[in-house]
Design an enzyme around this catalytic site. Structure first.
Site, PDB file in Angstrom:
ATOM      1  N   SER A   8       0.849  -1.197   0.000  1.00  0.00           N
ATOM      2  CA  SER A   8       0.000   0.000   0.000  1.00  0.00           C
ATOM      3  C   SER A   8       0.876   1.234   0.000  1.00  0.00           C
ATOM      4  O   SER A   8       1.596   1.506   0.979  1.00  0.00           O
ATOM      5  CB  SER A   8      -0.895   0.020   1.240  1.00  0.00           C
ATOM      6  N   HIS A  33      -1.117  -1.360  -4.227  1.00  0.00           N
ATOM      7  CA  HIS A  33      -2.412  -1.047  -3.621  1.00  0.00           C
ATOM      8  C   HIS A  33      -2.528   0.464  -3.396  1.00  0.00           C
ATOM      9  O   HIS A  33      -1.662   1.079  -2.785  1.00  0.00           O
ATOM     10  CB  HIS A  33      -2.513  -1.807  -2.294  1.00  0.00           C
ATOM     11  N   ASP A  35      -4.778   3.429  -1.778  1.00  0.00           N
ATOM     12  CA  ASP A  35      -5.829   3.750  -0.823  1.00  0.00           C
ATOM     13  C   ASP A  35      -6.359   5.149  -1.097  1.00  0.00           C
ATOM     14  O   ASP A  35      -5.734   6.144  -0.733  1.00  0.00           O
ATOM     15  CB  ASP A  35      -5.272   3.671   0.605  1.00  0.00           C
ATOM     16  N   MET A  37      -8.962   8.023  -0.410  1.00  0.00           N
ATOM     17  CA  MET A  37      -9.838   8.446   0.697  1.00  0.00           C
ATOM     18  C   MET A  37     -10.383   9.842   0.435  1.00  0.00           C
ATOM     19  O   MET A  37      -9.652  10.715  -0.032  1.00  0.00           O
ATOM     20  CB  MET A  37      -9.037   8.472   1.997  1.00  0.00           C
ATOM     21  N   HIS A  66      -8.285   0.724  -4.001  1.00  0.00           N
ATOM     22  CA  HIS A  66      -9.220   0.555  -2.881  1.00  0.00           C
ATOM     23  C   HIS A  66      -9.896   1.907  -2.653  1.00  0.00           C
ATOM     24  O   HIS A  66      -9.288   2.825  -2.103  1.00  0.00           O
ATOM     25  CB  HIS A  66      -8.406   0.104  -1.653  1.00  0.00           C
ATOM     26  N   MET A  68     -12.075   4.260  -0.819  1.00  0.00           N
ATOM     27  CA  MET A  68     -12.769   4.549   0.443  1.00  0.00           C
ATOM     28  C   MET A  68     -13.446   5.893   0.271  1.00  0.00           C
ATOM     29  O   MET A  68     -13.060   6.896   0.897  1.00  0.00           O
ATOM     30  CB  MET A  68     -11.762   4.543   1.597  1.00  0.00           C
ATOM     31  N   MET A 137     -11.484  -5.978   5.697  1.00  0.00           N
ATOM     32  CA  MET A 137     -10.670  -5.002   6.421  1.00  0.00           C
ATOM     33  C   MET A 137     -10.310  -5.571   7.797  1.00  0.00           C
ATOM     34  O   MET A 137     -11.177  -6.047   8.525  1.00  0.00           O
ATOM     35  CB  MET A 137     -11.438  -3.694   6.620  1.00  0.00           C
ATOM     36  N   GLY A 142      -9.170   4.074   6.942  1.00  0.00           N
ATOM     37  CA  GLY A 142      -8.914   5.504   7.114  1.00  0.00           C
ATOM     38  C   GLY A 142      -7.441   5.845   7.339  1.00  0.00           C
ATOM     39  O   GLY A 142      -6.994   6.892   6.916  1.00  0.00           O
ATOM     40  N   PHE A 143      -6.723   4.927   7.984  1.00  0.00           N
ATOM     41  CA  PHE A 143      -5.339   5.240   8.302  1.00  0.00           C
ATOM     42  C   PHE A 143      -4.454   4.005   8.191  1.00  0.00           C
ATOM     43  O   PHE A 143      -4.889   2.901   8.523  1.00  0.00           O
ATOM     44  CB  PHE A 143      -5.234   5.790   9.732  1.00  0.00           C
ATOM     45  N   GLY A 144      -3.221   4.229   7.750  1.00  0.00           N
ATOM     46  CA  GLY A 144      -2.236   3.159   7.765  1.00  0.00           C
ATOM     47  C   GLY A 144      -1.652   3.038   9.169  1.00  0.00           C
ATOM     48  O   GLY A 144      -1.924   3.869  10.047  1.00  0.00           O
ATOM     49  N   GLY A 145      -0.886   1.995   9.393  1.00  0.00           N
ATOM     50  CA  GLY A 145      -0.145   1.862  10.641  1.00  0.00           C
ATOM     51  C   GLY A 145      -0.962   1.470  11.856  1.00  0.00           C
ATOM     52  O   GLY A 145      -0.495   1.629  12.983  1.00  0.00           O
ATOM     53  N   ASP A 175      -6.586  -6.461   4.507  1.00  0.00           N
ATOM     54  CA  ASP A 175      -5.966  -5.129   4.493  1.00  0.00           C
ATOM     55  C   ASP A 175      -6.025  -4.500   5.883  1.00  0.00           C
ATOM     56  O   ASP A 175      -7.107  -4.282   6.423  1.00  0.00           O
ATOM     57  CB  ASP A 175      -6.738  -4.266   3.475  1.00  0.00           C
ATOM     58  N   GLY A 176      -4.839  -4.199   6.418  1.00  0.00           N
ATOM     59  CA  GLY A 176      -4.759  -3.460   7.673  1.00  0.00           C
ATOM     60  C   GLY A 176      -3.952  -4.184   8.735  1.00  0.00           C
ATOM     61  O   GLY A 176      -4.347  -5.247   9.207  1.00  0.00           O
ATOM     62  N   GLY A 177      -2.787  -3.641   9.075  1.00  0.00           N
ATOM     63  CA  GLY A 177      -2.001  -4.179  10.180  1.00  0.00           C
ATOM     64  C   GLY A 177      -1.350  -5.516   9.906  1.00  0.00           C
ATOM     65  O   GLY A 177      -0.945  -6.199  10.848  1.00  0.00           O
ATOM     66  N   GLY A 197       1.175  -2.007   4.173  1.00  0.00           N
ATOM     67  CA  GLY A 197       1.706  -0.650   3.988  1.00  0.00           C
ATOM     68  C   GLY A 197       2.962  -0.471   4.808  1.00  0.00           C
ATOM     69  O   GLY A 197       4.084  -0.578   4.294  1.00  0.00           O
ATOM     70  N   SER A 198       2.776  -0.238   6.099  1.00  0.00           N
ATOM     71  CA  SER A 198       3.937  -0.006   6.982  1.00  0.00           C
ATOM     72  C   SER A 198       4.927  -1.156   6.934  1.00  0.00           C
ATOM     73  O   SER A 198       6.141  -0.927   6.952  1.00  0.00           O
ATOM     74  CB  SER A 198       3.484   0.157   8.433  1.00  0.00           C
TER      75      SER A 198
HETATM   76  C1  DX5 Z   1      -6.520   1.572   5.626  1.00  0.00           C
HETATM   77  C2  DX5 Z   1      -5.962   1.176   4.284  1.00  0.00           C
HETATM   78  C3  DX5 Z   1      -4.840   0.203   4.320  1.00  0.00           C
HETATM   79  C4  DX5 Z   1      -3.606   0.676   5.016  1.00  0.00           C
HETATM   80  C5  DX5 Z   1      -2.676  -0.465   5.228  1.00  0.00           C
HETATM   81  O1  DX5 Z   1      -7.623   2.372   5.421  1.00  0.00           O
HETATM   82  O2  DX5 Z   1      -6.982   0.585   3.506  1.00  0.00           O
HETATM   83  O3  DX5 Z   1      -4.505  -0.224   3.005  1.00  0.00           O
HETATM   84  O4  DX5 Z   1      -2.968   1.692   4.314  1.00  0.00           O
HETATM   85  O5  DX5 Z   1      -1.599   0.004   5.952  1.00  0.00           O
HETATM   86  P1  DX5 Z   1      -0.907  -0.845   7.080  1.00  0.00           P
HETATM   87  O6  DX5 Z   1      -0.396  -2.090   6.433  1.00  0.00           O
HETATM   88  O7  DX5 Z   1       0.151   0.070   7.559  1.00  0.00           O
HETATM   89  O8  DX5 Z   1      -1.946  -1.161   8.119  1.00  0.00           O
HETATM   90 ZN    ZN Z   2      -6.452  -0.409   1.485  1.00  0.00          ZN
END
Ligand code: DX5
Ligand code: ZN
Length: 221
Positions: A8, A33, A35, A37, A66, A68, A137, A142-145, A175-177, A197-198
């Site tokens: 991501s 990927h 994101d 928003m 993706h 959002m 999800m 909404g947010f990475g990390g 997707d996420g964490g 992502g992270s």
């Molecule tokens: C959250 C995004 C994810 C996010 C993943 O809204 O859809 O794609 O960026 O980031 P990490 O892997 O850091 O959770």
């Molecule tokens: Zn995503």
């Protein structure tokens, strides 16, 4: 089963985006990927079509978008033109989910449907015949990390069961964490397209990508 890593770019260093993305591609990440928003469906604003357009010619990675955003049907054509190969929309963001998926398919783009952590997974069932991918999800979008929500594992298992009953192959994305520490759990639960992502962009994208590839490789032996 084919396993795919979808880094991501939300977590990338945008002043080095081209180089970082190519590091992931060179080390085996077949998807990228995006994101997107809108500050309305989720409380954050990221980027849109110009970013896809600008890097489309610099990579052969599959553009996995993706959305959002509220009423994504308004923008799917523009994302297709900007280079999207897969467009995933949120069940919660569409007035008419079926029509939105039909529109994506009519553009020659693969269609994905995502549910937020609080939406029952049964919601996607009736749309499976229109889908190429389901996105579960594992954080609030909404947010990475953010931290991976373990409840996603049972939800992945449920969807994997529903997908198995379909005639066509459908990918299952998470997707996420997700990181190298918990990715085996999501693979065990049935996910085959892994967004990170992270875990990819913090540190060396090349090394991080290789770590995921090694874990995928274990499964294929
Ligand atoms: C959250 C995004 C994810 C996010 C993943 O809204 O859809 O794609 O960026 O980031 P990490 O892997 O850091 O959770
Ligand atoms: Zn995503």
């Amino acid at each position: 089963m084919e396993y795919v890593l979808a880094p991501s770019i939300l977590a990338a260093d945008f002043k080095k985006l081209g180089a970082q993305m190519q590091e992931t591609e060179a080390n085996g990440a077949r998807y990228l990927h995006f994101d997107v928003m809108d500050g309305e469906f989720v409380p954050n604003i990221s980027f849109g079509m110009p970013v896809l357009k600008s890097i489309r010619s610099a990579t052969n990675q599959i553009f996995d978008v993706h959305l959002m955003i509220m009423e994504p049907v308004r923008y799917v054509e523009e994302f297709a033109k900007a280079g999207a190969d897969i467009i995933t929309v949120h069940y919660e963001a569409c007035q008419d989910v079926g029509a939105t998926l039909e529109k994506i398919r009519s553009l020659g783009v693969k269609a994905g449907l995502s549910v937020k952590p609080g939406t029952p997974v049964e919601a996607v069932k009736e749309f499976l015949p229109l889908l190429d991918m389901v996105l579960i999800m594992s954080v609030e979008p909404g947010f990475g990390g953010q931290k991976f929500m373990p409840a996603a594992l049972e939800r992945l298992r449920e969807i994997r069961g529903m997908i198995a009953a379909q005639e066509r192959p459908i990918d299952l994305q998470v997707d996420g964490g997700v990181d190298a520490g918990n990715v085996r759990d999501v693979l065990d639960a049935g996910a085959n397209v892994i967004v990170a992502g992270s875990a990819v962009f913090r540190g060396s994208p090349a090394e991080n990508t290789r770590a995921f590839m090694e874990i995928f490789q274990e499964r294929l032996q």
